[in-house]
Write an enzyme that holds these catalytic residues in place. Structure first.
Site, PDB file in Angstrom:
ATOM      1  N   HIS A 132       0.824  -1.213   0.000  1.00  0.00           N
ATOM      2  CA  HIS A 132       0.000   0.000   0.000  1.00  0.00           C
ATOM      3  C   HIS A 132       0.863   1.270   0.000  1.00  0.00           C
ATOM      4  O   HIS A 132       0.418   2.333   0.425  1.00  0.00           O
ATOM      5  CB  HIS A 132      -0.937   0.028   1.213  1.00  0.00           C
ATOM      6  CG  HIS A 132      -1.694  -1.244   1.411  1.00  0.00           C
ATOM      7  ND1 HIS A 132      -2.827  -1.553   0.712  1.00  0.00           N
ATOM      8  CD2 HIS A 132      -1.448  -2.307   2.225  1.00  0.00           C
ATOM      9  CE1 HIS A 132      -3.268  -2.740   1.078  1.00  0.00           C
ATOM     10  NE2 HIS A 132      -2.445  -3.230   1.994  1.00  0.00           N
ATOM     11  N   SER A 169      19.884  17.450 -14.656  1.00  0.00           N
ATOM     12  CA  SER A 169      18.961  18.568 -14.849  1.00  0.00           C
ATOM     13  C   SER A 169      19.745  19.753 -15.369  1.00  0.00           C
ATOM     14  O   SER A 169      20.865  20.021 -14.910  1.00  0.00           O
ATOM     15  CB  SER A 169      18.266  18.924 -13.525  1.00  0.00           C
ATOM     16  OG  SER A 169      17.627  20.182 -13.619  1.00  0.00           O
TER      17      SER A 169
END
Length: 485
Positions: free
Chosen positions: A156, A288
């Protein structure tokens, strides 16, 4: 003058795929395969007594490879005739003049187009399968290396009972083994699904006429051409085309593999987010353009992207098959020109990515250990309860003591941002004095991973090794894949 830089390029072709898979679906290979099919047809017809001269066969065999200049000849003829197959019959006849009158004898266009497509599907599957085996082998090596390294399990999206890094990788291996089986089955099924020589509506009427009503010779012709093409058997009943259900079957296997790719890529991205696992990152690579410190999981992100595209091709082939009318309709042609090559190119691109990723996965052991230590006190509570019960204490009373201390520690972690101090609270609580000497053993991460390591070994011995045995020679030649941005 326009150049390649002025026209759209499919990135599957220009950026992501291997030369071998691109060649299979190339114009050169397509039209060369058509010529081979015409050679096999003429050879088989001659062997069965039709009047085809040795000189004609010699010229056909000598010119099976279509040369550059012939593409222009075929293009001019196709523009005039508005028919690609007849344009290539004409072009082939120019270089094999002795055979010009018997090329395509008794056949319909789908004799070359459909049989060629089946050859391409077979060859493309044979190209992908060793690559998939190579990925499974690399991930297997990774799983064995880290089969004993404890890490948090997640259910979960929340921390759960620890497993090992290798055990998690075994989940990916298990799914990829299913993909290997699916692609092998699709390939093996194809070997008995050749279209062969069936005529315009699948009745073989034209060939029955050529052989003066001799059923045995028509059957023999079908068998001879099928064997020459390298197939075990031809389908008994076809329409003008082979059933587009075959496309559904093959592309379903590819699309299923695409869903595996997205699943594996997603797992790696989540673990990279936790800083537990990293995909390969080259020395000069930029994560990046603005944030110089970043190490974005661009390979796994691309894997998810292409995997998502791959699993969506299944809708194309399903809808194309169901839309066919009676003995055939041509609304399948344009979409198959896109879907069949692209699905294989997309699968090839995914395999190149998986090869590259699996060849250099980095496990940040310190982070893996730290994340376990942050959660382990909560997970150890069941061990502590059982140890107290073994000494005669009430389970309910022990559970209540643990519950109160766990909530106090949880508040410190969630609301104050401090480290989990549950173990310190337990050590200070007189109630737990009887088990303090063994507390360290009760919270040892290695005692929480169950049979994770043994399950990895069992998977390798019972499933991986038998599945990869047939690829043993091919695996010796698997090299690290290089990527374009």
């Amino acid at each position: 003058m326009a150049t390649d830089y002025d026209t759209y390029q499919n990135p599957l072709n220009s950026r992501y795929c291997s030369p071998e898979i691109k060649h299979i679906f190339s114009p050169r290979n397509r039209f060369t395969t058509w010529r081979k099919l015409w050679v096999w047809l003429a050879e088989a017809e001659a062997e069965l007594g039709l009047d085809i001269s040795p000189k004609a066969l010699e010229q056909l065999r000598a010119n099976t490879r279509i040369e550059d200049a012939e593409f222009d000849v075929a293009a001019v003829e196709e523009k005039r005739r508005r028919h690609d197959v007849m344009a290539h019959v004409h072009t082939y006849g120019l270089v094999a003049p002795e055979a010009a009158g018997i090329i395509h004898w008794g056949a319909t266009s789908c004799y070359v187009t459909d049989n060629a497509d089946l050859i391409f599907l077979r060859d493309a599957l044979n190209t992908l399968l060793p690559k998939l085996a190579g990925v499974i082998q690399r991930l297997t090596n990774f799983a064995l290396e880290y089969r004993d390294l404890p890490c948090l399990g997640y259910t979960h999206g929340q921390p759960a009972q620890p497993i090992t890094v290798g055990k998690r990788a075994s989940l990916w291996i298990t799914d990829l083994l299913m993909d290997l089986r699916n692609l092998e089955r699709a390939r093996d099924d194809l070997l008995t699904q050749f279209r062969g020589v069936k005529g315009t509506t699948g009745s073989q009427a034209s060939f029955l006429a050529i052989f003066k009503g001799d059923d045995a010779k028509v059957d023999a012709l079908d068998d001879l051409v099928t064997k020459k093409a390298g197939f075990a058997a031809a389908e008994i009943s076809t329409s003008q085309t082979y059933s587009r259900k075959i496309d559904v079957d093959v592309v379903h296997a590819l699309s299923s593999f695409g869903s595996t790719c997205e699943r594996v890529g997603g797992d790696i991205r989540h673990l990279a987010m936790f800083k537990e696992l990293e995909e390969p990152f080259e020395a000069d690579q930029i994560g990046s353009s603005a944030m110089a410190y970043k190490r974005n999981p661009m390979r796994s992100e691309r894997l998810c992207s292409l995997g998502r595209k791959l699993r969506n091709y299944s809708a194309d082939v399903e809808q194309t098959y169901s839309a066919q009318w009676l003995e055939r309709s041509l609304d399948d042609s344009a979409i198959r020109r896109l879907t069949l090559p692209e699905s294989f190119l997309c699968a090839d691109a995914c395999l190149i990515l998986l090869n590259n990723i699996s060849s250099g996965l980095v496990v940040n052991k310190a982070i893996v250990k730290k994340r376990i230590e942050e959660e382990l006190p909560f997970m150890a509570t069941e061990n502590i309860i059982m140890a107290m019960v073994e000494r005669g204490y009430s389970r309910q009373e022990t559970h209540e003591e643990i519950r109160v201390l766990s909530h106090e520690a949880g508040k410190v972690v969630k609301q104050e941002g401090k480290a989990n101090d549950l173990l310190e609270r337990i050590e200070k609580r007189a109630f737990f004095q009887p088990i303090l000497p063994e507390l360290a053993a009760l919270i040892d991460p290695n005692t929480f991973t169950g049979r994770s390591a043994k399950l990895v070994e069992k998977l390798v011995q019972q499933k991986v090794q038998p599945a990869l045995e047939r690829y043993r020679d091919a695996l010796k030649n698997i090299v690290d894949a290089e990527l374009k941005v």
